[in-house]
Design an enzyme around this catalytic site. Structure first.
Site, PDB file in Angstrom:
ATOM      1  N   ASP A  21       0.859  -1.187   0.000  1.00 40.31           N
ATOM      2  CA  ASP A  21       0.000   0.000   0.000  1.00 40.31           C
ATOM      3  C   ASP A  21       0.897   1.239   0.000  1.00 40.31           C
ATOM      4  O   ASP A  21       1.716   1.412   0.904  1.00 40.31           O
ATOM      5  CB  ASP A  21      -0.855  -0.069   1.272  1.00 40.31           C
ATOM      6  N   ASP A  77      -6.094   7.192  -5.186  1.00 43.84           N
ATOM      7  CA  ASP A  77      -6.430   8.575  -4.820  1.00 43.84           C
ATOM      8  C   ASP A  77      -7.255   8.585  -3.527  1.00 43.84           C
ATOM      9  O   ASP A  77      -6.947   9.308  -2.556  1.00 43.84           O
ATOM     10  CB  ASP A  77      -7.226   9.197  -5.980  1.00 43.84           C
ATOM     11  N   GLY A 137      -5.695   1.575 -13.327  1.00 42.61           N
ATOM     12  CA  GLY A 137      -6.919   1.140 -12.660  1.00 42.61           C
ATOM     13  C   GLY A 137      -8.129   1.667 -13.400  1.00 42.61           C
ATOM     14  O   GLY A 137      -8.411   1.249 -14.530  1.00 42.61           O
TER      15      GLY A 137
HETATM   16  N1  AR6 Z   1      -1.361   1.543  -3.031  1.00 46.26           N
HETATM   17  C1  AR6 Z   1      -0.768   1.269  -4.213  1.00 46.26           C
HETATM   18  N2  AR6 Z   1      -1.449   1.049  -5.348  1.00 46.26           N
HETATM   19  C2  AR6 Z   1      -2.792   1.117  -5.293  1.00 46.26           C
HETATM   20  C3  AR6 Z   1      -3.500   1.418  -4.114  1.00 46.26           C
HETATM   21  C4  AR6 Z   1      -2.734   1.625  -2.937  1.00 46.26           C
HETATM   22  N3  AR6 Z   1      -3.300   1.908  -1.764  1.00 46.26           N
HETATM   23  N4  AR6 Z   1      -4.829   1.413  -4.396  1.00 46.26           N
HETATM   24  C5  AR6 Z   1      -4.952   1.137  -5.709  1.00 46.26           C
HETATM   25  N5  AR6 Z   1      -3.731   0.939  -6.246  1.00 46.26           N
HETATM   26  P1  AR6 Z   1      -6.341   3.923  -9.882  1.00 46.26           P
HETATM   27  P2  AR6 Z   1      -5.941   5.544 -12.316  1.00 46.26           P
HETATM   28  C6  AR6 Z   1      -3.354   0.657  -7.649  1.00 46.26           C
HETATM   29  O1  AR6 Z   1      -7.684   3.503 -10.360  1.00 46.26           O
HETATM   30  O2  AR6 Z   1      -6.126   4.366 -13.169  1.00 46.26           O
HETATM   31  C7  AR6 Z   1      -9.342   7.759  -9.086  1.00 46.26           C
HETATM   32  O3  AR6 Z   1     -10.713   7.758  -8.833  1.00 46.26           O
HETATM   33  C8  AR6 Z   1      -4.390  -0.013  -8.529  1.00 46.26           C
HETATM   34  O4  AR6 Z   1      -4.370  -1.422  -8.334  1.00 46.26           O
HETATM   35  O5  AR6 Z   1      -6.207   4.324  -8.453  1.00 46.26           O
HETATM   36  O6  AR6 Z   1      -4.823   6.496 -12.599  1.00 46.26           O
HETATM   37  C9  AR6 Z   1      -8.828   9.160  -9.427  1.00 46.26           C
HETATM   38  O7  AR6 Z   1      -9.506  10.161  -8.716  1.00 46.26           O
HETATM   39  C10 AR6 Z   1      -3.904   0.380  -9.915  1.00 46.26           C
HETATM   40  O8  AR6 Z   1      -2.896  -0.542 -10.358  1.00 46.26           O
HETATM   41  O9  AR6 Z   1      -5.772   5.191 -10.740  1.00 46.26           O
HETATM   42  C11 AR6 Z   1      -9.096   9.227 -10.901  1.00 46.26           C
HETATM   43  O10 AR6 Z   1     -10.429   9.585 -11.162  1.00 46.26           O
HETATM   44  C12 AR6 Z   1      -3.213   1.725  -9.692  1.00 46.26           C
HETATM   45  O11 AR6 Z   1      -3.131   1.893  -8.276  1.00 46.26           O
HETATM   46  C13 AR6 Z   1      -8.851   7.813 -11.374  1.00 46.26           C
HETATM   47  O12 AR6 Z   1      -9.106   6.981 -10.251  1.00 46.26           O
HETATM   48  C14 AR6 Z   1      -3.928   2.913 -10.297  1.00 46.26           C
HETATM   49  O13 AR6 Z   1      -5.334   2.741 -10.212  1.00 46.26           O
HETATM   50  C15 AR6 Z   1      -7.427   7.609 -11.806  1.00 46.26           C
HETATM   51  O14 AR6 Z   1      -7.305   6.337 -12.355  1.00 46.26           O
END
Ligand code: AR6
Length: 180
Positions: free
Chosen positions: A11, A35, A124
Site C-alpha cells: 500500500d 487517490d 486502474g
Molecule cells: N497503493 C498502491 N497502489 C494502489 C492502491 C494503494 N493503496 N490502491 C490502488 N492501487 P487507480 P488511475 C493501484 O484507479 O487508473 C481515481 O478515482 C491499482 O491497483 O487508483 O490512474 C482518481 O480520482 C492500480 O494498479 O488510478 C481518478 O479519477 C493503480 O493503483 C482515477 O481513479 C492505479 O489505479 C485515476 O485512475
C-alpha cells in the site's frame, strides 16, 4: 550498493519515503482507487491543500503534476499527477503517461527530495494496459535517473504481486537489480 529502483508490493500510503505520487484526476478533489486511499490516510489537510492548488492553478491536465503537503502520511509530500484515460492508444496516451512520470520526477528533484514512490498510474479506473504502462514507467524513470542527481531512489509500489512481476521482469531486462 542499494539499487536505485526497487519494486515493492503493498500500500503506497504506508511508504516511508520523501514523497509519494497520487494517481489523481484533473479536479484534484479526490476519488477512488489509490487517490481515495491517499486522501483517507492523509486526512482532511490534504484536501484543503489540494483546494488551494486548485484556486491558484485551476485543474491539473493529464500529464501534469502538482505538489502538496502529506497530512498524516509518513511521507513528507504528495505529488498529484493525472494519467491518461485509455481510449485504445491512438490519443497520445503513452506520451501523456511518460509526461506524468517525468513531471513527478522533476517536481521531486526541484524540491530536493531523494526518495519517491509511484503507484501504477492510469492502470486502474483509467484503463491503461498494465504491461505497456509498466514499460513506460520503467523506461522513463531509468532514463531520468541516469541523467539526474535527484531523486536518488525510486520505488514502484504495486498493489499486487502480478503487477510487481511485470516491473521486475522489465528491470531485469534493463540490467537493473530490482529486489526491495
Ligand atoms: N497503493 C498502491 N497502489 C494502489 C492502491 C494503494 N493503496 N490502491 C490502488 N492501487 P487507480 P488511475 C493501484 O484507479 O487508473 C481515481 O478515482 C491499482 O491497483 O487508483 O490512474 C482518481 O480520482 C492500480 O494498479 O488510478 C481518478 O479519477 C493503480 O493503483 C482515477 O481513479 C492505479 O489505479 C485515476 O485512475
Amino acid at each position: 550498493m542499494k539499487p536505485q529502483i526497487e519494486v515493492v508490493v503493498g500500500d503506497i500510503t504506508t511508504q516511508h519515503v520523501d514523497v509519494i505520487v497520487n494517481a489523481a484526476n484533473p479536479s484534484l478533489m479526490g476519488g477512488g482507487g489509490v487517490d481515495g486511499a491517499i486522501h483517507r490516510a492523509a486526512g482532511p489537510q490534504l484536501l484543503e491543500a489540494c483546494k488551494v492548488v486548485r484556486q491558484q492553478q485551476g485543474e491539473c491536465p493529464p500529464g501534469h503534476a502538482v505538489i502538496t503537503l502529506a497530512g498524516d502520511l509518513p511521507a513528507k509530500a504528495v505529488i498529484h499527477t493525472v494519467g491518461p484515460v485509455w481510449h485504445g492508444g491512438e490519443q497520445n496516451e503513452a506520451r501523456i503517461l511518460e509526461d506524468a512520470y517525468r513531471n513527478c520526477l522533476n517536481l521531486a528533484a526541484a524540491n530536493n527530495y531523494c526518495t519517491i514512490a509511484f503507484p501504477a498510474i492510469a492502470t486502474g479506473v483509467y484503463g491503461f494496459p498494465r504491461a505497456a504502462a509498466a514499460e513506460i514507467a520503467v523506461n522513463t524513470v531509468s532514463d531520468y535517473l541516469t541523467r539526474r542527481r535527484l531523486p536518488e531512489r525510486v520505488y514502484f509500489v504495486c498493489y499486487d504481486e502480478e503487477n510487481a512481476q511485470l516491473y521486475k521482469r522489465l528491470l531485469t531486462q534493463r540490467g537493473q537489480d530490482s529486489d526491495a
